[in-house]
Design an enzyme around this catalytic site. Structure first.
Site, mmCIF file in Angstrom:
data_model
loop_
_atom_site.group_PDB
_atom_site.id
_atom_site.type_symbol
_atom_site.label_atom_id
_atom_site.label_comp_id
_atom_site.label_asym_id
_atom_site.label_seq_id
_atom_site.Cartn_x
_atom_site.Cartn_y
_atom_site.Cartn_z
ATOM 1 N N GLY A 1 -51.183 -27.646 -25.177
ATOM 2 C CA GLY A 1 -51.134 -27.608 -23.692
ATOM 3 C C GLY A 1 -52.598 -27.803 -22.918
ATOM 4 O O GLY A 1 -53.500 -27.979 -23.566
ATOM 5 N N GLU A 2 -52.213 -27.874 -21.566
ATOM 6 C CA GLU A 2 -53.539 -28.008 -20.918
ATOM 7 C C GLU A 2 -54.485 -26.647 -20.854
ATOM 8 O O GLU A 2 -54.050 -25.500 -20.916
ATOM 9 C CB GLU A 2 -53.347 -28.348 -19.566
ATOM 10 C CG GLU A 2 -52.738 -29.708 -19.034
ATOM 11 C CD GLU A 2 -52.508 -30.124 -17.718
ATOM 12 O OE1 GLU A 2 -52.684 -31.370 -17.460
ATOM 13 O OE2 GLU A 2 -52.084 -29.279 -16.851
#
Length: 351
Positions: A215-216
């Protein structure tokens, strides 16, 4: 692992940045690029997607969907309200009842931005981690929608560059773990998240354990870690890093918007998007780490056997930001965004 991609009936319109969950042998999906639409596919009949009760709230992208027995909860996300006219992080949540085919508002006071976050249901509570900072997101959207920036592309671009050129910690994504009691509809803070706050991570849920794959960690930059949180009796009881994909592929840049599910007891992470070069840029303090880079939509499929990640094959095409759910028949992959930015209608069952 020998994989098969069996085509499922296509969606009547493309789905990206939406949500999905499974109930018995049916898959429900909607929101995102589908607006308020909510559809159901019977995997036994596999005839076509059937319209169900539309979502009653503001249409939204990247909401947190938490499946529970008999339905699901949909919390937060980003949507445009009629009052403001630009996208904001929403602070309401709804419950969908499969048997009644009905939606119910359960909260209008989410205490923190959950856009892009993740959640798990344990007993009568929901636990949430990650999520975009509401003040910062809303402020940026307000700036970009202002008349002077709408009239000046250069000023608008300068605003974006300033926003993107910050180190991870300045985005102040939600670093707390929150609990929502479904019976009392009350919120409480459980603990501080021991890991870097994420948005758009891959999610696996089992027996009180929430696992987040990459994920970011800021706009354009991905995490390289697989993280696991375990809850018991309303508390965070343990946390640990699991093996990561980068250990098998040193050039791996991390993934956001990947398809995740369980196939024959193995965790599958397929597709997803990243920027080649963003990790090295950030390490050299180029904090706008994806500036000038093209987004890559991968077709890679990764498999985790409990000990290590291995490359297991390729998708029919590179894509990200669709929805995936584990079913008794395999992992259903629903829609997605193509490398051209289109919302896809294609659906598959990975077995």
């Amino acid at each position: 692992m020998k994989m098969q991609f069996l085509p499922l009936p296509p969606l009547p319109l493309g789905l990206k940045n939406g949500v999905a969950f499974s109930h018995h042998d049916s898959v429900f999906a909607g929101l995102g690029s589908m607006g308020e639409q909510w559809l159901m596919l019977d995997l036994n009949e596999q005839q076509h997607w059937q319209p169900k009760a539309p979502f009653p709230g503001v249409a939204r992208n990247d909401a947190v969907c938490v499946p529970v027995r008999g339905g699901c909860y949909v919390f937060s996300g980003a949507g445009t309200t009629t009052e403001l006219g630009y996208a904001t992080v929403l602070v309401d949540g709804y419950y969908y009842d499969c048997q009644q085919d009905s939606w119910h508002l359960v909260t209008e006071d989410i205490p923190v931005g959950l856009l892009g976050g993740a959640g798990i249901a344990i007993d009568d509570s929901l636990y949430f981690v990650g999520g975009y900072n509401k003040v910062q997101f809303d402020g940026l959207m307000a700036q970009l929608s202002a008349l002077e920036r709408q009239a000046s592309p250069d000023l608008k671009q300068a605003t974006l560059v300033e926003f993107m050129s910050r180190p991870i910690e300045e985005y102040q994504w939600n670093q707390q773990i929150y609990r929502f009691d479904c019976k009392s509809q009350q919120w409480s803070r459980v603990a501080e998240n021991p890991f870097q706050a994420n948005c758009g991570a891959g999610v696996f849920r089992s027996d009180g354990t929430l696992t987040l794959v990459e994920g970011e960690v800021k706009p354009g930059l991905r995490s390289l870690h697989t993280k696991q949180l375990t809850f018991e009796a309303g508390q965070l009881t343990s946390s640990s890093y699991l093996p990561s994909i980068v250990e098998d592929d040193p050039k791996h840049e991390g993934l956001a918007g990947a398809f995740c599910g369980d196939v024959n007891g193995l965790w599958i992470v397929a597709g997803g998007a990243y920027f080649i070069g963003s990790q090295s840029n950030y390490r050299t303090e180029q904090y706008y780490s994806h500036q000038g880079l093209s987004k890559t939509f991968t077709d890679n499929v990764w498999c985790f056997d409990g000990c290590e990640w291995q490359h297991a094959g390729q998708l029919p095409q590179g894509c990200a930001y669709g929805a995936a759910v584990t079913t008794s028949q395999g992992m259903a992959m629903i829609g997605g965004e193509s490398p051209q930015g289109d919302a896809m209608t294609e659906c598959y069952l990975l077995i």
